[in-house]
Design a protein around this motif. Sequence first.
Motif, mmCIF file in Angstrom:
data_model
loop_
_atom_site.group_PDB
_atom_site.id
_atom_site.type_symbol
_atom_site.label_atom_id
_atom_site.label_comp_id
_atom_site.label_asym_id
_atom_site.label_seq_id
_atom_site.Cartn_x
_atom_site.Cartn_y
_atom_site.Cartn_z
ATOM 1 N N ARG A 99 9.996 25.573 2.122
ATOM 2 C CA ARG A 99 10.447 24.600 1.126
ATOM 3 C C ARG A 99 9.450 23.455 1.114
ATOM 4 N N GLN A 100 9.068 23.048 -0.108
ATOM 5 C CA GLN A 100 8.070 21.997 -0.180
ATOM 6 C C GLN A 100 8.699 20.644 -0.473
ATOM 7 N N GLY A 101 8.127 19.608 0.075
ATOM 8 C CA GLY A 101 8.584 18.258 -0.208
ATOM 9 C C GLY A 101 7.399 17.321 -0.279
ATOM 10 N N LYS A 102 7.666 16.044 -0.525
ATOM 11 C CA LYS A 102 6.563 15.084 -0.561
ATOM 12 C C LYS A 102 6.928 13.884 0.301
ATOM 13 N N PHE A 103 5.924 13.174 0.732
ATOM 14 C CA PHE A 103 6.211 11.952 1.472
ATOM 15 C C PHE A 103 5.295 10.826 1.033
ATOM 16 N N PHE A 104 5.765 9.611 1.259
ATOM 17 C CA PHE A 104 5.054 8.408 0.839
ATOM 18 C C PHE A 104 4.879 7.516 2.055
ATOM 19 N N GLU A 105 3.631 7.196 2.363
ATOM 20 C CA GLU A 105 3.361 6.298 3.481
ATOM 21 C C GLU A 105 3.170 4.906 2.898
ATOM 22 N N ARG A 141 7.587 5.519 6.284
ATOM 23 C CA ARG A 141 7.412 6.754 5.517
ATOM 24 C C ARG A 141 8.723 7.105 4.841
ATOM 25 N N GLY A 151 0.831 -1.203 0.000
ATOM 26 C CA GLY A 151 0.000 0.000 0.000
ATOM 27 C C GLY A 151 0.862 1.248 0.000
ATOM 28 N N VAL A 152 0.438 2.273 -0.746
ATOM 29 C CA VAL A 152 1.166 3.550 -0.765
ATOM 30 C C VAL A 152 0.149 4.676 -0.715
ATOM 31 N N ARG A 153 0.388 5.646 0.131
ATOM 32 C CA ARG A 153 -0.408 6.874 0.102
ATOM 33 C C ARG A 153 0.563 8.045 0.040
ATOM 34 N N GLN A 154 0.276 8.991 -0.846
ATOM 35 C CA GLN A 154 1.207 10.105 -0.994
ATOM 36 C C GLN A 154 0.713 11.339 -0.260
ATOM 37 N N GLY A 155 1.640 12.098 0.253
ATOM 38 C CA GLY A 155 1.300 13.369 0.897
ATOM 39 C C GLY A 155 2.366 14.395 0.596
ATOM 40 N N LYS A 156 2.186 15.601 1.129
ATOM 41 C CA LYS A 156 3.210 16.619 0.922
ATOM 42 C C LYS A 156 3.564 17.242 2.256
ATOM 43 N N PHE A 157 4.729 17.843 2.323
ATOM 44 C CA PHE A 157 5.068 18.563 3.546
ATOM 45 C C PHE A 157 5.734 19.883 3.219
ATOM 46 N N PHE A 158 5.648 20.792 4.167
ATOM 47 C CA PHE A 158 6.171 22.141 3.993
ATOM 48 C C PHE A 158 7.112 22.425 5.155
ATOM 49 N N GLU A 159 8.363 22.771 4.820
ATOM 50 C CA GLU A 159 9.324 23.107 5.852
ATOM 51 C C GLU A 159 9.350 24.619 5.946
ATOM 52 N N TYR A 196 10.466 10.376 3.036
ATOM 53 C CA TYR A 196 10.359 11.816 2.816
ATOM 54 C C TYR A 196 11.331 12.222 1.726
ATOM 55 N N VAL A 197 10.853 12.971 0.756
ATOM 56 C CA VAL A 197 11.715 13.425 -0.342
ATOM 57 C C VAL A 197 11.637 14.940 -0.427
ATOM 58 N N SER A 198 12.777 15.605 -0.403
ATOM 59 C CA SER A 198 12.766 17.064 -0.566
ATOM 60 C C SER A 198 13.945 17.501 -1.409
#
Lengths: 81, 81
Positions: free
Chosen positions: B37-43, B4, A35-43, B6-8
């Motif tokens: 700064r934006q990045g993405k992550f995969f669960e 998880r 299973g994979v779910r994608q999300g985003k993050f902001f630093e 994390y890619v940035s």
Amino acid sequence: MKARVYVSMKKTVLDPQGQTIQSALNGLGHKSISGVRQGKFFEMDLAAGMSREDGAKELDLIAREVLANPVMEDYRVELID
Amino acid sequence: MKARVYVSMKKTVLDPQGQTIQSALNGLGHKSISGVRQGKFFEMDLAAGMSREDGAKELDLIAREVLANPVMEDYRVELID
């Protein structure tokens, strides 16, 4: 102060992008990925001298009103140092 | 097992998307935000019964070869339970 805001689809919402990544990985031989779910993050960098409490309040507001769509997405705010 | 990735963008690489978000936030009155700064992550869900070591190895390979572009991006793998 630094902080990260994580935004991802709610568990109940379909994530076609994640499904596509999963089937691509399975096709490439990574059969163990179920299973994979994608999300985003902001630093984010916050102005120096801001209190943790004010920072958390500000970021919660930003996450809710700008970065995430609360109808479909969940968010999580993490303060770093 | 859950994990998880994390890619940035690397710190040295320009992130125009992050800059746009920052100026939008500043324009909306959130003046305390001095950098984004934006990045993405995969669960990911891994097959049950896989050892932590094998899981970490597999995910590192997936992150390096599929999810991130090592020329421009950094990645981080986090194993959960």
